[in-house]
Design a protein around this motif. Structure first.
Motif, PDB file in Angstrom:
ATOM      1  N   LEU A 148      35.403 -18.424 -39.346  1.00 46.39           N
ATOM      2  CA  LEU A 148      35.296 -17.384 -38.329  1.00 46.39           C
ATOM      3  C   LEU A 148      35.722 -17.976 -36.998  1.00 46.39           C
ATOM      4  O   LEU A 148      35.280 -19.061 -36.634  1.00 46.39           O
ATOM      5  N   ARG A 149      36.577 -17.253 -36.272  1.00 51.67           N
ATOM      6  CA  ARG A 149      37.031 -17.723 -34.949  1.00 51.67           C
ATOM      7  C   ARG A 149      36.408 -16.819 -33.887  1.00 51.67           C
ATOM      8  O   ARG A 149      36.961 -15.781 -33.545  1.00 51.67           O
ATOM      9  N   ILE A 150      35.246 -17.190 -33.398  1.00 52.71           N
ATOM     10  CA  ILE A 150      34.485 -16.317 -32.503  1.00 52.71           C
ATOM     11  C   ILE A 150      34.485 -16.891 -31.084  1.00 52.71           C
ATOM     12  O   ILE A 150      34.063 -18.021 -30.875  1.00 52.71           O
ATOM     13  N   GLY A 151      34.980 -16.084 -30.150  1.00 50.25           N
ATOM     14  CA  GLY A 151      35.050 -16.511 -28.759  1.00 50.25           C
ATOM     15  C   GLY A 151      33.997 -15.838 -27.903  1.00 50.25           C
ATOM     16  O   GLY A 151      32.850 -16.271 -27.830  1.00 50.25           O
ATOM     17  N   THR A 152      34.419 -14.743 -27.253  1.00 47.86           N
ATOM     18  CA  THR A 152      33.630 -14.148 -26.171  1.00 47.86           C
ATOM     19  C   THR A 152      32.207 -13.756 -26.570  1.00 47.86           C
ATOM     20  O   THR A 152      31.329 -13.769 -25.712  1.00 47.86           O
ATOM     21  N   ALA A 153      31.952 -13.421 -27.813  1.00 51.07           N
ATOM     22  CA  ALA A 153      30.581 -13.066 -28.203  1.00 51.07           C
ATOM     23  C   ALA A 153      29.638 -14.240 -27.961  1.00 51.07           C
ATOM     24  O   ALA A 153      28.431 -14.051 -27.783  1.00 51.07           O
TER      25      ALA A 153
ATOM     26  N   PHE B 199      43.325 -25.675 -33.665  1.00 50.21           N
ATOM     27  CA  PHE B 199      44.337 -25.028 -32.841  1.00 50.21           C
ATOM     28  C   PHE B 199      44.685 -23.688 -33.469  1.00 50.21           C
ATOM     29  O   PHE B 199      45.110 -23.615 -34.625  1.00 50.21           O
ATOM     30  N   ILE B 200      44.507 -22.598 -32.696  1.00 48.87           N
ATOM     31  CA  ILE B 200      44.621 -21.252 -33.277  1.00 48.87           C
ATOM     32  C   ILE B 200      45.724 -20.426 -32.640  1.00 48.87           C
ATOM     33  O   ILE B 200      45.947 -19.295 -33.042  1.00 48.87           O
ATOM     34  N   GLY B 201      46.416 -20.960 -31.631  1.00 52.46           N
ATOM     35  CA  GLY B 201      47.378 -20.149 -30.895  1.00 52.46           C
ATOM     36  C   GLY B 201      48.814 -20.425 -31.293  1.00 52.46           C
ATOM     37  O   GLY B 201      49.110 -21.371 -32.004  1.00 52.46           O
TER      38      GLY B 201
ATOM     39  N   PRO C 179      32.693 -13.640 -21.237  1.00 56.28           N
ATOM     40  CA  PRO C 179      34.064 -13.221 -20.980  1.00 56.28           C
ATOM     41  C   PRO C 179      34.961 -14.395 -20.601  1.00 56.28           C
ATOM     42  O   PRO C 179      34.505 -15.373 -20.032  1.00 56.28           O
ATOM     43  N   ARG C 180      36.237 -14.243 -20.979  1.00 60.22           N
ATOM     44  CA  ARG C 180      37.193 -15.296 -20.638  1.00 60.22           C
ATOM     45  C   ARG C 180      37.659 -15.143 -19.209  1.00 60.22           C
ATOM     46  O   ARG C 180      37.936 -14.026 -18.763  1.00 60.22           O
ATOM     47  N   PRO C 181      37.756 -16.261 -18.482  1.00 63.44           N
ATOM     48  CA  PRO C 181      38.364 -16.190 -17.154  1.00 63.44           C
ATOM     49  C   PRO C 181      39.811 -15.729 -17.317  1.00 63.44           C
ATOM     50  O   PRO C 181      40.406 -15.956 -18.373  1.00 63.44           O
TER      51      PRO C 181
ATOM     52  N   VAL D 191      45.015 -19.159 -45.664  1.00 65.48           N
ATOM     53  CA  VAL D 191      45.724 -18.125 -44.904  1.00 65.48           C
ATOM     54  C   VAL D 191      44.936 -17.761 -43.650  1.00 65.48           C
ATOM     55  O   VAL D 191      43.715 -17.907 -43.600  1.00 65.48           O
ATOM     56  N   MET D 192      45.659 -17.263 -42.657  1.00 66.90           N
ATOM     57  CA  MET D 192      45.034 -16.808 -41.415  1.00 66.90           C
ATOM     58  C   MET D 192      45.679 -15.498 -41.008  1.00 66.90           C
ATOM     59  O   MET D 192      46.884 -15.295 -41.234  1.00 66.90           O
ATOM     60  N   GLY D 193      44.880 -14.597 -40.412  1.00 64.53           N
ATOM     61  CA  GLY D 193      45.451 -13.344 -39.945  1.00 64.53           C
ATOM     62  C   GLY D 193      44.562 -12.650 -38.939  1.00 64.53           C
ATOM     63  O   GLY D 193      43.348 -12.859 -38.918  1.00 64.53           O
TER      64      GLY D 193
ATOM     65  N   GLY E 176      38.456 -13.141 -38.671  1.00 62.35           N
ATOM     66  CA  GLY E 176      37.256 -12.648 -38.014  1.00 62.35           C
ATOM     67  C   GLY E 176      37.107 -13.207 -36.614  1.00 62.35           C
ATOM     68  O   GLY E 176      37.149 -14.416 -36.418  1.00 62.35           O
ATOM     69  N   MET E 177      36.966 -12.286 -35.648  1.00 61.89           N
ATOM     70  CA  MET E 177      36.786 -12.630 -34.248  1.00 61.89           C
ATOM     71  C   MET E 177      35.497 -11.942 -33.782  1.00 61.89           C
ATOM     72  O   MET E 177      34.756 -11.401 -34.589  1.00 61.89           O
ATOM     73  N   SER E 178      35.264 -11.954 -32.473  1.00 65.24           N
ATOM     74  CA  SER E 178      33.988 -11.421 -31.964  1.00 65.24           C
ATOM     75  C   SER E 178      33.690 -10.005 -32.465  1.00 65.24           C
ATOM     76  O   SER E 178      32.554  -9.695 -32.804  1.00 65.24           O
ATOM     77  N   HIS E 179      34.706  -9.153 -32.517  1.00 67.03           N
ATOM     78  CA  HIS E 179      34.441  -7.746 -32.812  1.00 67.03           C
ATOM     79  C   HIS E 179      34.523  -7.410 -34.302  1.00 67.03           C
ATOM     80  O   HIS E 179      34.104  -6.338 -34.714  1.00 67.03           O
TER      81      HIS E 179
ATOM     82  N   VAL F 231      33.980 -21.921 -32.583  1.00 66.69           N
ATOM     83  CA  VAL F 231      33.777 -21.203 -31.324  1.00 66.69           C
ATOM     84  C   VAL F 231      35.041 -21.350 -30.482  1.00 66.69           C
ATOM     85  O   VAL F 231      35.441 -22.460 -30.128  1.00 66.69           O
ATOM     86  N   VAL F 232      35.659 -20.215 -30.198  1.00 62.46           N
ATOM     87  CA  VAL F 232      36.932 -20.211 -29.462  1.00 62.46           C
ATOM     88  C   VAL F 232      36.632 -20.334 -27.973  1.00 62.46           C
ATOM     89  O   VAL F 232      36.079 -19.418 -27.362  1.00 62.46           O
ATOM     90  N   THR F 233      37.001 -21.471 -27.408  1.00 61.41           N
ATOM     91  CA  THR F 233      36.704 -21.769 -25.999  1.00 61.41           C
ATOM     92  C   THR F 233      37.957 -21.751 -25.130  1.00 61.41           C
ATOM     93  O   THR F 233      37.944 -22.278 -24.018  1.00 61.41           O
ATOM     94  N   LYS F 234      39.024 -21.154 -25.636  1.00 62.85           N
ATOM     95  CA  LYS F 234      40.274 -21.119 -24.865  1.00 62.85           C
ATOM     96  C   LYS F 234      40.032 -20.578 -23.457  1.00 62.85           C
ATOM     97  O   LYS F 234      39.329 -19.577 -23.291  1.00 62.85           O
ATOM     98  N   PHE F 235      40.602 -21.241 -22.481  1.00 63.29           N
ATOM     99  CA  PHE F 235      40.556 -20.847 -21.065  1.00 63.29           C
ATOM    100  C   PHE F 235      39.158 -20.913 -20.446  1.00 63.29           C
ATOM    101  O   PHE F 235      38.970 -20.538 -19.305  1.00 63.29           O
TER     102      PHE F 235
HETATM  103  C1  LIG Z   1      41.196 -15.551 -28.698  1.00 63.54           C
HETATM  104  C2  LIG Z   1      41.248 -15.620 -30.175  1.00 63.54           C
HETATM  105  C3  LIG Z   1      40.082 -15.495 -30.955  1.00 63.54           C
HETATM  106  C4  LIG Z   1      38.716 -15.212 -30.379  1.00 63.54           C
HETATM  107  O1  LIG Z   1      38.668 -13.917 -29.857  1.00 63.54           O
HETATM  108  P1  LIG Z   1      37.289 -13.282 -29.332  1.00 63.54           P
HETATM  109  O2  LIG Z   1      37.568 -11.836 -29.254  1.00 63.54           O
HETATM  110  O3  LIG Z   1      37.027 -13.900 -28.007  1.00 63.54           O
HETATM  111  O4  LIG Z   1      36.230 -13.618 -30.321  1.00 63.54           O
HETATM  112  C5  LIG Z   1      40.215 -15.626 -32.315  1.00 63.54           C
HETATM  113  N1  LIG Z   1      41.414 -15.859 -32.896  1.00 63.54           N
HETATM  114  C6  LIG Z   1      42.543 -15.961 -32.188  1.00 63.54           C
HETATM  115  C7  LIG Z   1      43.823 -16.196 -32.887  1.00 63.54           C
HETATM  116  C8  LIG Z   1      42.506 -15.842 -30.807  1.00 63.54           C
HETATM  117  O5  LIG Z   1      43.645 -15.949 -30.113  1.00 63.54           O
END
Ligand SMILES: *Cc1c(COP(=O)(O)O)cnc(C)c1O
Length: 236
Positions: A222-227, A89-91, A231-233, A169-171, A206-209, A44-48
């Motif tokens: 799976l890297r899922i954030g906003t779903a 760490f994904i950034g 929404p991110r601040p 791998v990541m993409g 794979g992200m939220s969308h 679960v992507v909790t950045k910010f």
């Molecule tokens: C922010 C981010 C996500 C999550 O994105 P959402 O659209 O919020 O699910 C996944 N991967 C990377 C690399 C990101 O920067």
């Protein structure tokens, strides 16, 4: 920026509800594509997001988090209630922050250049840091990830570097074309990675969308954030 709506959308209850909805959808989608749910890691992507979002997630058993900026991550890492969390760490990572991030990260998804690998070498760490090589899936060289033409050189360096372990791998697909195209490319590049590193079988995609599509293409992380988080601040 704070109004009643912001509070509501990030309430523990709202986070729990979205988490359960997404978790159930992942289980169903795994069944639909013949994957074992246990073979897929939900990050679960909790950045910010405020640390309260992470804590709310631990209340429903989610301890694996994705963060993309060291300054933001580190204050959560120090939170006692999150001492048992797993931080992915994904950034984009500056080389001069690499060691600090490696000190708390369970995995690094964004290895994209030789200088970062060099900065991570020979760390004082008992277990090698699991690393994904991030590959640019777009035509834009400014987007994140190593250019495919540079992939072999980077993988070779990663394999020679003590203290890190190439796991896969990541993409991130381009936003202006169907995600399938990007994931298709990711699988092609993965073949050449596997040729050099047969144990680097994992796929962070794979992200939220687009996570459902990513699952069909074999995503293991799976890297899922906003779903889930809401929404991110806006950035500080
Ligand atoms: C922010 C981010 C996500 C999550 O994105 P959402 O659209 O919020 O699910 C996944 N991967 C990377 C690399 C990101 O920067």
């Amino acid at each position: 920026m704070s109004n009643a709506n912001d509070v509501d959308v990030h309430s523990a209850q709202a986070v729990h509800t979205r988490f359960h909805d997404v978790e159930q959808a992942i289980a169903e989608e795994c069944t639909a594509v013949g994957r074992n749910r246990d073979d897929v890691t939900l990050i679960v992507v909790t950045k910010f997001q405020p640390v309260s979002v992470n804590i709310a997630l631990t209340e429903v058993g989610q301890w694996v988090f994705g963060e993309s900026r060291h300054q933001d991550a580190v204050r959560k890492v120090r939170e006692p209630a999150l001492a048992h969390a797993n931080w992915h760490f994904i950034g984009q990572l500056q080389s001069n922050k690499a060691r600090q991030v490696a000190a708390y990260a369970a995995a690094l998804h964004s290895v994209d250049r030789p200088s970062l690998v060099t900065a991570l070498a020979n760390r004082d760490r008992e277990v090698a840091l699991p690393c994904f090589v991030e590959i640019n899936l777009t035509d834009d060289p400014r987007r994140g990830g190593v250019q495919p033409t540079e992939l072999k050189r980077l993988v070779d360096l990663m394999l020679q570097t003590p203290g890190i372990k190439l796991v896969g791998v990541m993409g991130v697909p381009a936003i202006d074309e169907p995600a399938e195209y990007g994931f298709e490319r990711l699988l092609e590049y993965r073949e050449s990675v596997l040729g050099l590193a047969p144990s680097a079988t994992q796929i962070s995609a794979g992200m939220s969308h687009d996570w459902k599509i990513a699952l069909r293409f074999g995503a293991t992380h799976l890297r899922i954030g906003t779903a889930i988080t809401g929404p991110r601040p806006s950035l500080p």
